[in-house]
Design an enzyme around this catalytic site. Structure first.
Site, short mmCIF file in Angstrom:
data_model
loop_
_atom_site.label_atom_id
_atom_site.label_comp_id
_atom_site.label_asym_id
_atom_site.label_seq_id
_atom_site.Cartn_x
_atom_site.Cartn_y
_atom_site.Cartn_z
N CYS A 8 0.87 -1.19 0.00
CA CYS A 8 0.00 0.00 0.00
C CYS A 8 0.91 1.23 0.00
CB CYS A 8 -0.97 -0.02 1.18
SG CYS A 8 -0.19 0.00 2.81
N ASN A 11 2.33 1.44 4.30
CA ASN A 11 2.63 0.16 4.99
C ASN A 11 2.40 0.27 6.50
OD1 ASN A 11 5.51 -2.00 5.58
ND2 ASN A 11 3.42 -2.62 5.14
N CYS A 13 -1.35 0.72 7.41
CA CYS A 13 -2.78 0.42 7.57
C CYS A 13 -3.18 -0.82 6.76
CB CYS A 13 -3.65 1.61 7.16
SG CYS A 13 -3.37 3.10 8.14
N ARG A 14 -3.31 -0.68 5.44
CA ARG A 14 -3.89 -1.76 4.64
C ARG A 14 -2.96 -2.95 4.45
NH1 ARG A 14 -5.13 1.99 -0.28
NH2 ARG A 14 -3.27 2.95 0.63
N SER A 15 -1.72 -2.71 3.99
CA SER A 15 -0.87 -3.88 3.70
C SER A 15 -0.44 -4.63 4.97
CB SER A 15 0.33 -3.51 2.81
OG SER A 15 1.16 -2.56 3.40
N ASP A 124 -8.06 3.53 1.06
CA ASP A 124 -7.16 4.08 2.08
C ASP A 124 -7.99 4.60 3.27
OD1 ASP A 124 -5.36 5.53 3.57
OD2 ASP A 124 -4.49 6.59 1.86
P1 4NP Z 1 -1.79 2.80 4.11
O1 4NP Z 1 -2.44 4.14 4.68
O2 4NP Z 1 -1.26 3.14 2.73
O3 4NP Z 1 -2.93 1.85 4.07
O4 4NP Z 1 -0.71 2.38 5.08
C1 4NP Z 1 -1.76 5.36 4.78
C2 4NP Z 1 -0.85 5.55 5.79
C3 4NP Z 1 -0.19 6.76 5.93
C4 4NP Z 1 -0.46 7.78 5.03
C5 4NP Z 1 -1.38 7.60 4.00
C6 4NP Z 1 -2.02 6.37 3.86
N1 4NP Z 1 0.19 9.02 5.17
O5 4NP Z 1 -0.19 9.99 4.46
O6 4NP Z 1 1.12 9.13 6.01
#
Ligand code: 4NP
Length: 156
Positions: A8, A11, A13-15, A124
């Protein structure tokens, strides 16, 4: 050994949710010695960090542990070493396609391509509320079952 990498943006939340849930599903199926699971982010913004506390809590509520996971950026070696590099959304897939050597491009897919669902992306949840994190968990569980079905038919 078949190697699966979930990807994602951050790294955190989703992955990592997919990493923890899918590792659990693989273990329950007795396939931990045949399938290796990992996760990474396209950004590297949270390098070395734990998964987001909201993802950890939501996963724990459903019986999954994410505390062993640390955020890392996708590395050039991933394209060589991994067998399946599975993006959570189209933006992640596009970012991977930009940096993946052509000979490994066949490894890149959307994670939910394996599932027969009305959606093809895991949205996201980072800037949203609890509903988004619950939705991630539900989609990842369904996607994991479908991916495992696919892998069982194609184990290396
Ligand atoms: P992820 O979510 O891609 O599912 O881990 C996010 C985590 C952090 C951020 C954006 C999306 N960020 O902007 O820091």
């Amino acid at each position: 050994m078949t190697k699966v990498l979930f990807v994602c943006l951050g790294n955190i939340c989703r992955s990592p949710t997919a990493h923890g849930v899918f590792a659990h599903q693989v273990a329950e199926s007795g396939l931990s010695d045949r399938i290796r699971v990992d996760s990474a982010g396209t950004s590297g913004w949270h390098d070395g960090g734990l998964p987001d506390s909201r993802s950890m809590q939501r996963a724990a509520d459903h019986g999954y542990d994410l505390s062993f996971i640390r955020s890392r950026k996708v590395a050039p070696s991933d394209f060589v070493e991994q067998d399946y590099i599975l993006a959570m959304d189209r933006e992640n897939l596009k970012d991977l396609q930009k940096i993946c050597p052509q000979e490994h491009a066949h490894k890149l897919r959307l994670f939910l391509d394996y599932a027969d669902l009305p959606v093809s992306e895991v949205p996201d949840p980072y800037y949203g509320g609890n509903d988004g994190f619950e939705r991630v968990l539900n989609l990842v569980e369904l996607g994991g079952v479908a991916l495992l079905d696919h892998l069982k038919k194609n184990l290396q």
